[in-house]
Scaffold this active site. Sequence first.
Site, PDB file in Angstrom:
ATOM      1  N   HIS A 226       0.834  -1.219   0.000  1.00 37.66           N
ATOM      2  CA  HIS A 226       0.000   0.000   0.000  1.00 37.66           C
ATOM      3  C   HIS A 226       0.862   1.260   0.000  1.00 37.66           C
ATOM      4  O   HIS A 226       0.486   2.285   0.572  1.00 37.66           O
ATOM      5  CB  HIS A 226      -0.953   0.012   1.195  1.00 37.66           C
ATOM      6  CG  HIS A 226      -1.924  -1.119   1.213  1.00 37.66           C
ATOM      7  ND1 HIS A 226      -3.059  -1.146   0.426  1.00 37.66           N
ATOM      8  CD2 HIS A 226      -1.931  -2.285   1.904  1.00 37.66           C
ATOM      9  CE1 HIS A 226      -3.728  -2.269   0.641  1.00 37.66           C
ATOM     10  NE2 HIS A 226      -3.056  -2.986   1.524  1.00 37.66           N
TER      11      HIS A 226
ATOM     12  N   ASN B  46     -10.125  -3.210   2.101  1.00 40.74           N
ATOM     13  CA  ASN B  46      -9.784  -3.205   0.681  1.00 40.74           C
ATOM     14  C   ASN B  46     -11.045  -2.987  -0.151  1.00 40.74           C
ATOM     15  O   ASN B  46     -12.157  -2.920   0.385  1.00 40.74           O
ATOM     16  CB  ASN B  46      -9.141  -4.537   0.271  1.00 40.74           C
ATOM     17  CG  ASN B  46      -7.768  -4.743   0.885  1.00 40.74           C
ATOM     18  OD1 ASN B  46      -7.021  -3.792   1.090  1.00 40.74           O
ATOM     19  ND2 ASN B  46      -7.438  -5.982   1.190  1.00 40.74           N
TER      20      ASN B  46
ATOM     21  N   TYR C   7       0.642  -4.489  12.052  1.00 43.68           N
ATOM     22  CA  TYR C   7       0.515  -3.084  11.655  1.00 43.68           C
ATOM     23  C   TYR C   7       1.265  -2.175  12.629  1.00 43.68           C
ATOM     24  O   TYR C   7       1.986  -1.263  12.220  1.00 43.68           O
ATOM     25  CB  TYR C   7      -0.963  -2.692  11.575  1.00 43.68           C
ATOM     26  CG  TYR C   7      -1.608  -3.061  10.268  1.00 43.68           C
ATOM     27  CD1 TYR C   7      -2.131  -2.090   9.433  1.00 43.68           C
ATOM     28  CD2 TYR C   7      -1.690  -4.382   9.857  1.00 43.68           C
ATOM     29  CE1 TYR C   7      -2.731  -2.422   8.220  1.00 43.68           C
ATOM     30  CE2 TYR C   7      -2.275  -4.736   8.655  1.00 43.68           C
ATOM     31  CZ  TYR C   7      -2.790  -3.755   7.838  1.00 43.68           C
ATOM     32  OH  TYR C   7      -3.368  -4.088   6.642  1.00 43.68           O
TER      33      TYR C   7
END
EC number: 1.11.1.6
Length: 726
Positions: free
Chosen positions: A80, A153, A376
Site C-alpha cells: 500500500h 480493501n 501493523y
Amino acid sequence: MSESSLSGQKRPRCGENTVPATAMAPPMTTTNQGCPIPFSDASDSLKGEHSRGPVLLQDQILREKLTHFDHERIPERVVHARGAGAHGYFESYADHSDLTSAQFLSQPRLRTPVFVRFSTVQGSRGSSDTVRDIRGFATKFYTTQGNWDLVGNNAPVFFIQDAIKFPDFVHALKGNPQNDIPTGSSAHDSFWDFVSLSPESTHAVFWAMSDRGIPKSFAHMQGFGVHTFRFINQAGVSVFVKFHWTPVQTGVCSLLWDEALKVAGADPDFHRRSLFENIEAGAYPEFELGVQVFNEDLIRVPASGPDDSVLIDLLDPTKLVPTELVPIRPLGKMVLDKNPDNFFAETEQVAFCTAHRIPGIDFSNDPLLQGRLFSYTDTQITRLGGPNFHEIPINRPKCATVNNFQRDGFHRQVVDKGQANYEPNSLGGPLKHEAPQLDEQMSTTAPAVTPPMVTPMETAPSVLTGEMPAFVKNLLVRAKPRGFQDHYSQPRLFYQSFSIPEKKHLESAFTFELSKVTRPWIVQRAVDKMLAPVDLALAEAVAAQLGIKVTPPTAAVPTLTPQASLSQMSYLPKRPVGRKIGILVRDGSRASQVKDIQTFASKNQITALTLGPKRITYTADDDSEIVTDASEEALPSFMFDAVCIPACQSPVQDSVTRIFIKQAFKHLKPIVILQDPTETLQALGLPADEGILIAPEFSAVSDAFIKALCQHRVWSRQPKAEEIDA
C-alpha cells in the site's frame, strides 16, 4: 481535468495577464530554531575571504538545510505504498446502540471527523495508479472515545487465510528480488507460482482479475472490512459483523484494460489527481457504511451439486456472505470534503492499525486478522521512527483526554508531569485499583480522585459454534477448520454472478496475466488448479489462447445461486454526478451548441472541458471566441466518460481528432454528434450504434445522454469495438 492540472498549477487562459498586478514580498524565512534568515543569505553559502573562497563549515544555515534534506525520506510502506488521502466526516443515520456501545454510532446526525487513505497494494510509491491490483480503503475515525481504524480493501476477501503466510504472499507478489521487476503488477512467475500452489487464493485472484482490479477512480469503488468483527452493546450482547462501504452517487465502475494501460502512460497519477481535483471542485466523494449482522460464525447456504449446502465460516477471510442472503444494515454516510494540506505530513505519515478499536467494537478469531493486530503496529515503529507515532498530528486522537503511563522513546512530544510513571500508584494520575486495601489506604492518604465516565473496553466471550475450542481439549493445534477447506464454490459464485461483459473481461485478464508467465508448468497449474475447478469453460477459453490443454478437475464443486450484488452492473449510478465530458471544438464550431452542453454539464454536476487539435483560442460560427482547456493530444479521450461534437464544417480532418474519437468508440464511450453524422462516421470508418447520439441540437438528446452516462459504457458495442484499430 484540464491540461493545467498536469503541472499541479492553474495555467492562465489565452490572453490572460501572467504577472500579478501587485508583487507581494516573500515572508522572512527562518532556521528550524526560529532564527531569521535575511533574503540575501538564503541563496549563497558562507565563504571565506571572498566570493570565490572556500565554503565554511561554520555556515549553520547550509548545514541545517542539507542535513534536513538528507533525512527527508522515510521507509515507504511494504504494501500500500502508493496512495492518496482525504479528510472528511462520518454522520450516523440513527441510534445504533442496539448493536454497539460505540458512541459515534449512537446519536443520529452526529458527525465524526475521519481521514481516509486509498492505495494500490503491490507497487512502490513511484508506480502507476491504474495497474491491475486490489485497492486499499483505510479509514481513521477520530471518535470521542478514541481512534478507530477500519483498514480494508475494495474486495471483501483476501488471498490467504492465516497471517503466517502473509510474508510469503507479499514476497511472491512483489518484484523479482534479483532485479525488482515488475513493479505494480501481478503478471509474473512468482505471483502465479504462489497462488497456483495455494488453493485458498483462488477467490481473491478472481476479484483481482475482474473489473474490480482496475477501478475507474477511488470514488467509484466499494470498500470492505474483509474480516468478521464483533459489535457489543451496553448490555454486553455480542454479534458478528462485516463492514461494507458503498459509493452513494458515483456507482461502482471500472476502466477497460486497454484504457487503463493508456491512462497509465498519459497520467500515472490519474486516481490521485481525480480525488484531489473533485474535492477542490466541491464534488465530494460520499460512501455509505453498513454492516451485515450475524448471530453465529458458521452459516449454511443452500447449494446444488455434490452437496445440498455449503458451509461459510465467518472466520475465513477468503469467504463472503452474499448480501441477498444477509442484507446490509446502513449505519451512516461518510463525506470526503477536504484535501490534505501536506501530502507527507498527513497521507504519508498516517498510521492505520486494525488493533486501534474503541468500546463497542471487538475482534473475531479470524487468524489473518489476529496477525494483523500485531503486524501493523510493528511496522509503524520502524517506518515512523519509534513507538510514539500516535503523537504525529494526523494520528493524534481528538478525544478529550489520553491517559496512560507509557513514557519516553523516539520523538516523544507530550511533556508528562508528575512523578508517577507506573500503575497502580497513589501519587496521582490514572488509577488502577487492584486490591481492596489499596482503596482503603487511598481514602486517608491521598485526595479523592473522580475518574471520568467512560464506557469500558468490552471483549466479547469467544464461543465458536460447530467446533470445540482447542483450549477446552487442552491441546495446541496448527490446523484449518473444516469450513476453511472449500476453495472453489465462492469464486464459482462470483464468476457466475457476472454479466457477459464482465465474464469476457475476466477471461482476457487471466489470459494476459498468464501470458506473461515464462515457466510453462506454472501456467498449466494455474489453469488446471485454479480456473478449471471454478468453471471449465472459462479454463478452456483461457487455455486455447495460451496454446495449452486443460486437465478437467476430478472433484465436483458445489454451485451456489448467482447473486446480483456481486456484479458491478448492480451499482450503476442514477445520476451522472462527477462524470467528465470532452467538447471537441475548432474554428467554425457552433457557439450555441457549445454553450448548451456546458450549461447541461453544470446543471448535472458534470465536468465539461473544451478541446481542440491545439490548445489555442478558436473562432466560433458567430465570431465569438472559444478558449480551449487543453489539446486533444494532452487530454486524450480515455481521460473522459463521453465525447460531444458540436456542428462544424470539418470536425474530423485532423489526425489527432480522428484518434480521439476512434478511441472513445473503442472504449465504449457515448458520442454525441450535433449535425449530419454521415461525413464524421464515414471518415472514421465507424458504424452507427445506440451509443452514438445524433441530433441537430443538444436538447434533443440530453435525456438519452444522461441515461448513457449512467450506464457507464455502451456495452452492446463491445464486439464491434474490438475490431477498431485505435
